[in-house]
Design a protein around this motif. Sequence first.
Motif, PDB file in Angstrom:
ATOM      1  N   ALA A 282      69.904  37.763   9.734  1.00 34.73           N
ATOM      2  CA  ALA A 282      68.659  37.033   9.971  1.00 34.73           C
ATOM      3  C   ALA A 282      68.853  35.887  10.973  1.00 34.73           C
ATOM      4  CB  ALA A 282      68.137  36.476   8.649  1.00 34.73           C
ATOM      5  N   GLU A 283      70.057  35.767  11.497  1.00 34.33           N
ATOM      6  CA  GLU A 283      70.421  34.698  12.435  1.00 34.33           C
ATOM      7  C   GLU A 283      70.184  33.307  11.846  1.00 34.33           C
ATOM      8  OE1 GLU A 283      68.874  35.344  16.369  1.00 34.33           O
ATOM      9  OE2 GLU A 283      69.673  37.384  16.441  1.00 34.33           O
ATOM     10  N   LYS A 284      70.427  33.176  10.569  1.00 34.00           N
ATOM     11  CA  LYS A 284      70.367  31.887   9.875  1.00 34.00           C
ATOM     12  C   LYS A 284      71.805  31.389   9.771  1.00 34.00           C
ATOM     13  CE  LYS A 284      66.150  32.868   7.333  1.00 34.00           C
ATOM     14  NZ  LYS A 284      65.507  32.917   6.017  1.00 34.00           N
ATOM     15  N   TRP A 285      72.278  30.826  10.865  1.00 39.52           N
ATOM     16  CA  TRP A 285      73.695  30.536  11.029  1.00 39.52           C
ATOM     17  C   TRP A 285      74.215  29.483  10.061  1.00 39.52           C
ATOM     18  CZ3 TRP A 285      75.184  34.593  13.256  1.00 39.52           C
ATOM     19  CH2 TRP A 285      74.428  35.185  14.272  1.00 39.52           C
ATOM     20  N   GLN A 286      73.493  28.407   9.865  1.00 43.52           N
ATOM     21  CA  GLN A 286      73.979  27.351   8.976  1.00 43.52           C
ATOM     22  C   GLN A 286      74.085  27.848   7.535  1.00 43.52           C
ATOM     23  OE1 GLN A 286      75.384  24.508   9.998  1.00 43.52           O
ATOM     24  NE2 GLN A 286      75.985  24.297   7.863  1.00 43.52           N
ATOM     25  N   GLN A 287      73.097  28.622   7.093  1.00 44.43           N
ATOM     26  CA  GLN A 287      73.158  29.182   5.744  1.00 44.43           C
ATOM     27  C   GLN A 287      74.325  30.168   5.627  1.00 44.43           C
ATOM     28  OE1 GLN A 287      70.365  28.848   7.589  1.00 44.43           O
ATOM     29  NE2 GLN A 287      68.561  28.580   6.306  1.00 44.43           N
ATOM     30  N   ALA A 288      74.567  30.933   6.684  1.00 41.43           N
ATOM     31  CA  ALA A 288      75.697  31.855   6.677  1.00 41.43           C
ATOM     32  C   ALA A 288      77.011  31.090   6.556  1.00 41.43           C
ATOM     33  CB  ALA A 288      75.696  32.710   7.944  1.00 41.43           C
ATOM     34  N   ILE A 289      77.136  30.021   7.318  1.00 46.98           N
ATOM     35  CA  ILE A 289      78.352  29.202   7.270  1.00 46.98           C
ATOM     36  C   ILE A 289      78.575  28.682   5.853  1.00 46.98           C
ATOM     37  CG2 ILE A 289      79.295  26.962   8.010  1.00 46.98           C
ATOM     38  CD1 ILE A 289      78.041  27.622  10.830  1.00 46.98           C
TER      39      ILE A 289
END
Length: 108
Positions: free
Chosen positions: A45-52
């Motif tokens: 979903a390109e939700k980078w901060q949540q992925a991190i």
Amino acid sequence: MRRFCGLNASILAVAVLLAAGTARAQKQALTSQDFLKQGNEYVKAEKWQQAIEAYRKAIEIRPDLVEAHYGLATAYGATQRIAESIAEFREVLRLKPEFPGVHEALGK
């Protein structure tokens, strides 16, 4: 009779505590995989901060989870956190040198 009831209550309390501890241990064994899956969904979903955050939690629980390090490296790269990305890719290499794609990712 009263003594018997008190003993039963004590035994029941110990059993409940043991069951809770066992359930917690079983949940923790699954949690690293749960966080890894969350991280992967956030990347899609390109939700980078949540992925991190999800990958960090997975690694906190299981530091040798190569896939979480790789995902974290990818998320760092997507957010232009290059030094952190490289460090995570190097950790992937340390843990599993033959991990697919890691050599190519470091070469970019």
